[in-house]
Design a protein around this motif. Structure first.
Motif, short mmCIF file in Angstrom:
data_model
loop_
_atom_site.label_atom_id
_atom_site.label_comp_id
_atom_site.label_asym_id
_atom_site.label_seq_id
_atom_site.Cartn_x
_atom_site.Cartn_y
_atom_site.Cartn_z
N PHE A 65 0.86 -1.18 0.00
CA PHE A 65 0.00 0.00 0.00
C PHE A 65 0.90 1.23 0.00
N ASP A 66 0.52 2.25 -0.78
CA ASP A 66 1.26 3.51 -0.73
C ASP A 66 0.52 4.50 0.16
N GLU A 67 0.98 5.74 0.14
CA GLU A 67 0.38 6.78 1.00
C GLU A 67 -1.07 7.06 0.66
N ASP A 68 -1.45 6.87 -0.60
CA ASP A 68 -2.82 7.14 -1.04
C ASP A 68 -3.76 5.96 -0.82
N GLY A 69 -3.21 4.82 -0.42
CA GLY A 69 -4.04 3.64 -0.22
C GLY A 69 -4.13 2.74 -1.44
N ASP A 70 -3.36 3.06 -2.48
CA ASP A 70 -3.33 2.21 -3.67
C ASP A 70 -2.53 0.95 -3.39
N GLU A 118 4.81 -2.50 -7.32
CA GLU A 118 5.81 -1.44 -7.36
C GLU A 118 5.12 -0.10 -7.59
N PHE A 119 5.76 0.97 -7.11
CA PHE A 119 5.22 2.31 -7.31
C PHE A 119 6.29 3.19 -7.93
N ILE A 131 3.65 0.16 2.75
CA ILE A 131 3.23 -0.76 3.81
C ILE A 131 2.87 -2.09 3.17
N PRO A 132 3.51 -3.21 3.60
CA PRO A 132 3.16 -4.52 3.03
C PRO A 132 1.72 -4.89 3.34
N GLN A 133 1.10 -5.61 2.42
CA GLN A 133 -0.29 -6.01 2.59
C GLN A 133 -0.42 -7.05 3.71
N GLY A 134 0.56 -7.92 3.86
CA GLY A 134 0.53 -8.90 4.94
C GLY A 134 0.03 -10.25 4.49
#
Length: 111
Positions: A54-59, A63-64, A88-91
């Motif tokens: 997940f990135d800062e926007d929640g996408d 890779e970003f 953030i890793p999805q887990g």
């Protein structure tokens, strides 16, 4: 699917004995008693660790990248820069269909 083999050497979680099946016995030795809880092990895998972030926007993606403008010799050129920070890793993810564990010691299909 992101899985790897067991880190434990010499113990098959799906067999009844704790010797791992690697040793050759001539029939004169007693078998090792089963490890407690190993009979409850299942050959199926229901969850796995996701490789998505997940990135800062929640996408959610593998890779970003962000587009940056670079000026070189008076020319403007756009480049993609990979983002490594604030991800953030999805887990752990539940699988839609159970899979067979990679350490399952049985041939399922022989051609």
């Amino acid at each position: 699917m992101g899985g790897s083999g067991s880190k434990v050497k010499g113990v098959w979680p799906f067999s009844g004995s704790g010797n791992g099946g690697d040793s050759v016995s001539d029939g004169s030795e007693q078998s090792v008693a089963p490890i407690k809880g190993s009979r409850n092990a299942t050959p199926f895998v229901f969850t796995r660790r996701s490789s998505l972030y997940f990135d800062e926007d929640g996408d959610l993606a593998h890779e970003f990248y962000e587009e940056t403008l670079v000026t070189k010799n008076g020319r403007k050129k756009s480049k993609l820069k990979r983002i490594h920070k604030n991800l953030i890793p999805q887990g752990i993810v539940k699988l839609d269909h159970p899979c067979i564990h990679v350490d399952f010691p049985v041939v399922l299909c022989e051609v």
